[in-house]
Design a protein around this motif. Structure first.
Motif, mmCIF file in Angstrom:
data_model
loop_
_atom_site.group_PDB
_atom_site.id
_atom_site.type_symbol
_atom_site.label_atom_id
_atom_site.label_comp_id
_atom_site.label_asym_id
_atom_site.label_seq_id
_atom_site.Cartn_x
_atom_site.Cartn_y
_atom_site.Cartn_z
ATOM 1 N N TYR A 191 0.799 -1.217 0.000
ATOM 2 C CA TYR A 191 0.000 0.000 0.000
ATOM 3 C C TYR A 191 0.840 1.278 0.000
ATOM 4 N N VAL A 192 0.234 2.339 -0.530
ATOM 5 C CA VAL A 192 0.792 3.682 -0.334
ATOM 6 C C VAL A 192 0.814 3.925 1.177
ATOM 7 N N PRO A 193 1.959 4.285 1.773
ATOM 8 C CA PRO A 193 2.018 4.442 3.229
ATOM 9 C C PRO A 193 1.108 5.559 3.731
ATOM 10 N N LEU A 194 0.508 5.309 4.889
ATOM 11 C CA LEU A 194 -0.361 6.315 5.505
ATOM 12 C C LEU A 194 0.448 7.475 6.069
ATOM 13 N N SER A 195 1.704 7.186 6.436
ATOM 14 C CA SER A 195 2.590 8.221 6.964
ATOM 15 C C SER A 195 4.019 7.799 6.700
ATOM 16 N N SER A 196 4.958 8.669 7.017
ATOM 17 C CA SER A 196 6.371 8.370 6.785
ATOM 18 C C SER A 196 6.873 7.238 7.650
ATOM 19 N N THR A 197 6.175 6.930 8.742
ATOM 20 C CA THR A 197 6.591 5.848 9.647
ATOM 21 C C THR A 197 5.763 4.591 9.457
ATOM 22 N N ALA A 198 4.831 4.604 8.513
ATOM 23 C CA ALA A 198 3.937 3.458 8.338
ATOM 24 C C ALA A 198 4.236 2.680 7.069
ATOM 25 N N ASN A 199 5.414 2.862 6.514
ATOM 26 C CA ASN A 199 5.749 2.245 5.237
ATOM 27 C C ASN A 199 6.299 0.847 5.452
ATOM 28 N N PHE A 200 5.538 -0.175 5.058
ATOM 29 C CA PHE A 200 6.035 -1.540 5.140
ATOM 30 C C PHE A 200 5.948 -2.206 3.785
ATOM 31 N N THR A 201 7.111 -2.467 3.176
ATOM 32 C CA THR A 201 7.152 -3.160 1.891
ATOM 33 C C THR A 201 8.223 -4.231 1.916
ATOM 34 N N GLY A 202 8.493 -4.786 3.097
ATOM 35 C CA GLY A 202 9.613 -5.700 3.262
ATOM 36 C C GLY A 202 9.336 -7.151 2.959
ATOM 37 N N TYR A 203 8.381 -7.448 2.049
ATOM 38 C CA TYR A 203 8.107 -8.828 1.687
ATOM 39 C C TYR A 203 9.250 -9.410 0.857
ATOM 40 N N THR A 204 9.921 -8.551 0.097
ATOM 41 C CA THR A 204 11.047 -8.944 -0.742
ATOM 42 C C THR A 204 12.156 -7.921 -0.514
ATOM 43 N N PRO A 205 13.374 -8.172 -1.034
ATOM 44 C CA PRO A 205 14.453 -7.179 -0.878
ATOM 45 C C PRO A 205 14.193 -5.885 -1.633
ATOM 46 N N TYR A 206 13.166 -5.865 -2.464
ATOM 47 C CA TYR A 206 12.889 -4.708 -3.297
ATOM 48 C C TYR A 206 11.696 -3.931 -2.732
ATOM 49 N N SER A 207 11.877 -2.655 -2.527
ATOM 50 C CA SER A 207 10.783 -1.843 -2.005
ATOM 51 C C SER A 207 9.796 -1.539 -3.122
ATOM 52 N N PHE A 208 8.565 -1.199 -2.741
ATOM 53 C CA PHE A 208 7.540 -0.820 -3.702
ATOM 54 C C PHE A 208 7.322 0.677 -3.514
ATOM 55 N N ALA A 209 7.996 1.462 -4.337
ATOM 56 C CA ALA A 209 8.053 2.907 -4.154
ATOM 57 C C ALA A 209 7.014 3.624 -5.013
ATOM 58 N N LYS A 210 7.082 4.963 -4.973
ATOM 59 C CA LYS A 210 6.120 5.779 -5.715
ATOM 60 C C LYS A 210 6.128 5.443 -7.196
ATOM 61 N N ASP A 211 7.320 5.254 -7.770
ATOM 62 C CA ASP A 211 7.403 4.929 -9.194
ATOM 63 C C ASP A 211 6.701 3.616 -9.514
ATOM 64 N N ASP A 212 6.719 2.679 -8.564
ATOM 65 C CA ASP A 212 6.029 1.414 -8.786
ATOM 66 C C ASP A 212 4.517 1.607 -8.777
ATOM 67 N N HIS A 213 4.037 2.489 -7.913
ATOM 68 C CA HIS A 213 2.602 2.782 -7.903
ATOM 69 C C HIS A 213 2.184 3.481 -9.195
ATOM 70 N N LEU A 214 3.038 4.334 -9.727
ATOM 71 C CA LEU A 214 2.746 4.973 -11.005
ATOM 72 C C LEU A 214 2.737 3.940 -12.134
ATOM 73 N N ARG A 215 3.674 2.994 -12.067
ATOM 74 C CA ARG A 215 3.717 1.917 -13.058
ATOM 75 C C ARG A 215 2.472 1.036 -12.943
ATOM 76 N N LEU A 216 2.051 0.775 -11.712
ATOM 77 C CA LEU A 216 0.848 -0.018 -11.501
ATOM 78 C C LEU A 216 -0.371 0.678 -12.084
ATOM 79 N N LYS A 217 -0.451 1.983 -11.924
ATOM 80 C CA LYS A 217 -1.568 2.732 -12.505
ATOM 81 C C LYS A 217 -1.582 2.579 -14.028
#
Length: 298
Positions: free
Chosen positions: A191-217
């Protein structure tokens, strides 16, 4: 195998087991094949499997997490093997850290899968998290006699996975390769993080960042143009709302299940974004019933 409960075999951060009944009314009443490229625990896939099988449709399921997909492939191909190996595990702190320290790349596929199953069932909160080197780093969980091996659930999952197309890969590559007009695609990204401290994307070594959300769109838009029914889950954030402005956006109440502070595991609002109007959703076709997890068709 009649009347065996069909459910996820592991816990997963962001899993949809608690939201299925809220999502089902919004899913399309009619569709061809099914696609889920952010599989995780597979709660949504399992809930729809009876329907998919009754239609003799195909299910294309995938995830980027190679440990997860290896587990599912072993359950599919060698369920009795993983049951046998996993029964040898013990619930003990020192033993847990020994298993955690093992290099999965040096294990057989079955032992590697059994390692993931064991760690998932005995780690803190069932959280699967890896560092930048891909090493699992979650602490030991304090439970009372956790059930590591659920034989009936593993066997029923094995039968289900045999009837699906299972892949390990990036969502864009997998879904655009297989999805066609009339298919239903369910997207459940980090998910898009709710806050700067709520970002959890640690399922794999690769983070899911803003660019990935843009790619998903962009992928979402491509699927819509193909004539697919697309549903996407995300956090109730301005970024998510702006990305999918103009689509049919629903707000659902969810429960935050993973937080070190149990007082912060309350209800939150999430988004379910649909590419299709309410008229094509199933609640306009028939009343919502409780989910039947029977596997009598297998």
């Amino acid at each position: 195998m009649e009347h065996i409960q069909l459910k996820p075999i592991i816990k997963w951060a962001g899993g949809k087991s608690r939201l299925i009944n809220k999502f089902l009314p919004y899913f399309p009443a009619e569709f061809n094949n099914y696609h889920e490229p952010f599989l995780g625990s597979g709660a949504v896939f399992f809930s729809l499997f009876n329907e998919i099988a009754s239609r003799k449709a195909k299910a294309y399921i995938s995830d980027l997490n190679d440990e997860l997909i290896n587990l599912y492939e072993v359950v599919r191909d060698d369920v009795e093997g993983i049951i046998k190996v996993s029964k040898e595990h013990i619930y003990d702190r020192d033993y847990y850290y020994y298993i955690r320290s093992l290099d999965p790349d040096k294990l057989s596929r079955t032992k590697r899968a059994s390692r993931m199953l064991y760690l998932n069932k005995t780690c803190f909160n069932g959280l699967w998290r890896v560092n930048s080197s891909g090493q699992f780093n979650v602490a030991f969980g304090n439970y009372t006699n956790p059930k590591i091996v659920d034989v009936p659930v593993l066997r029923s999952a094995s039968s289900v996975f045999k009837q699906a197309k299972l892949y390990c890969g990036d969502f864009e590559e997998v879904v655009l390769e297989n999805a066609k007009s009339g298919d239903f695609v369910y997207l459940d990204p980090p998910y898009v993080p709710l806050s700067s401290t709520a970002n959890f994307t640690g399922y794999t070594p690769y983070s899911f960042a803003k660019d990935d959300h843009l790619r998903l769109k962009r992928v979402f838009t491509q699927l819509v143009k193909r004539g697919c029914f697309v549903a996407l889950s995300n956090s109730n954030t301005e970024m998510a709302k702006e990305l999918y402005e103009g689509y049919n956006i629903k707000t659902v109440s969810a429960t935050r299940a993973i937080n070190c502070n149990t007082q912060k595991r309350g209800a939150i609002q999430e988004l379910l974004i649909l590419s299709y109007p309410d008229e094509l959703s199933r609640y306009n076709y028939r009343p919502l019933c409780s989910i039947n997890f029977s596997t009598s068709h297998i």
